[in-house]
Write an enzyme that holds these catalytic residues in place. Structure first.
Site, PDB file in Angstrom:
ATOM      1  CG  ASP A  64      33.121   1.043 -71.783  1.00  0.00           C
ATOM      2  OD1 ASP A  64      32.952  -0.172 -71.608  1.00  0.00           O
ATOM      3  OD2 ASP A  64      33.128   1.878 -70.856  1.00  0.00           O
ATOM      4  CE1 TYR A 156      42.211 -15.299 -64.328  1.00  0.00           C
ATOM      5  CE2 TYR A 156      40.364 -16.823 -64.493  1.00  0.00           C
ATOM      6  CZ  TYR A 156      41.191 -15.872 -65.062  1.00  0.00           C
ATOM      7  OH  TYR A 156      40.991 -15.483 -66.371  1.00  0.00           O
ATOM      8  CE  LYS A 163      38.885 -14.898 -68.978  1.00  0.00           C
ATOM      9  NZ  LYS A 163      38.732 -14.005 -70.142  1.00  0.00           N
ATOM     10  CG  LEU A 195      47.585  -3.453 -68.351  1.00  0.00           C
ATOM     11  CD1 LEU A 195      48.802  -2.780 -67.730  1.00  0.00           C
ATOM     12  CD2 LEU A 195      46.884  -2.486 -69.317  1.00  0.00           C
TER      13      LEU A 195
END
Ligand code: NAD
Length: 256
Positions: A64, A156, A163, A195
């Site tokens: 993770d 977004y 990003k 996904l």
């Protein structure tokens, strides 16, 4: 010609057969690379291993990327499986809370902002830091970004801001790692139906708009993203670092 013959590296971010990371993995395998993978949660373990174990010589371990101890353990375990030296590292990981992708950006919660930046941006620095000297001279690091880092893309939201941080991290890491001849670049990919993408409200409309406006009048394929990633990890790209390479059929050049 096999572009990665004898090379070894890590691919973070396979969740299922639609993942960008899986397209990269298949192409890298065909080009002779030996691969190490992570799975993010126990829930994903079985499905990820079902895919990755089909590639000979690969190893798949839990990691993770929001947990520094888990990242450290991941690399230490890889050392025991012959991955003490790495030729490439692929970071194809992102996450934002669904509610932060669905509401107006101004309503982003402090926790939602933290989580999106931790997993989608900081994790790149975290894995490069933990990989440390395992990253060989002339190794290549590639992360996956999106146009929402540079421009406002409806829905977004916080992921676009994360990003931007990711692309900026690429430049700072590239400046620092350059003297070890390690290059680090981002691919800014056009939308593909994965996904993660399905977590973005009205994603299918976004893809439709993209295909109408992109100079090449179609959506980008997983193979095209994987091909560009292969180039950035091959010996044909040793002079490229700190770059954001758009693999989006030219969409980013269009104004109207
Ligand atoms: P995906 O859902 O298949 O991959 C995202 C991966 O992130 C999954 O494997 C998931 O397990 C992993 N992940 C999330 N939280 C994690 C954590 N805490 N620890 C470890 N792993 C974690 O979707 P994808 O579209 O293949 O996304 C891969 C990358 O490509 C992401 O960075 C995404 O933002 C980027 N990208 C996607 C598109 C697109 O349209 N699908 C476009 C441009 C960029």
């Amino acid at each position: 010609m096999k572009l990665l013959n004898g090379k070894k590296g890590v691919i973070f971010g396979v969740a299922n057969s639609y993942s960008i990371a899986w397209a990269v993995a298949q192409m890298f395998h065909q080009h002779g690379a030996r691969l190490a993978f992570n799975f993010a949660t126990e829930r994903l373990e079985k499905n990820v291993k079902k895919l990755t174990e089909s590639l000979d010589g690969s190893i798949t371990l839990p990691c993770d990327v929001s947990d520094d101890e888990a990242i450290k353990r991941f690399f230490e375990q890889l050392d025991q499986h012959g991955f003490e030296e790495l030729d490439f590292l692929i970071h194809s990981v992102a996450y934002a809370q669904r509610e932060d992708l669905g509401r107006s950006f101004s309503q982003t919660s402090r926790e939602g902002f933290r989580v999106a930046h931790d997993i989608s941006a900081y994790s790149l620095t975290a894995v490069v830091q933990a990989a440390g000297d395992r990253l060989k001279k002339q190794s290549s690091v590639v992360t996956m970004s999106y146009l929402g880092a540079e421009r406002v893309v409806p829905n977004y939201n916080v992921m676009g801001v994360a990003k931007s941080a990711l692309e900026s991290s690429v430049r700072y890491l590239a400046a620092e790692l350059g003297d070890r001849q390690i290059r680090i670049n981002a691919i800014s990919a056009g939308p593909v139906n994965t996904l993660s993408a399905r977590g973005i409200s009205e994603f299918l409309d976004l893809q439709k708009h993209f295909a109408e406006r992109a100079p090449m009048k179609r959506n980008v394929t997983l193979e095209e993203i994987a091909g560009a990633t292969l180039f950035l990890c091959s010996d044909f790209s040793t002079g490229i670092s700190g770059e954001v390479l758009h693999v989006d059929n030219g969409f980013h050049i269009m104004a109207m």
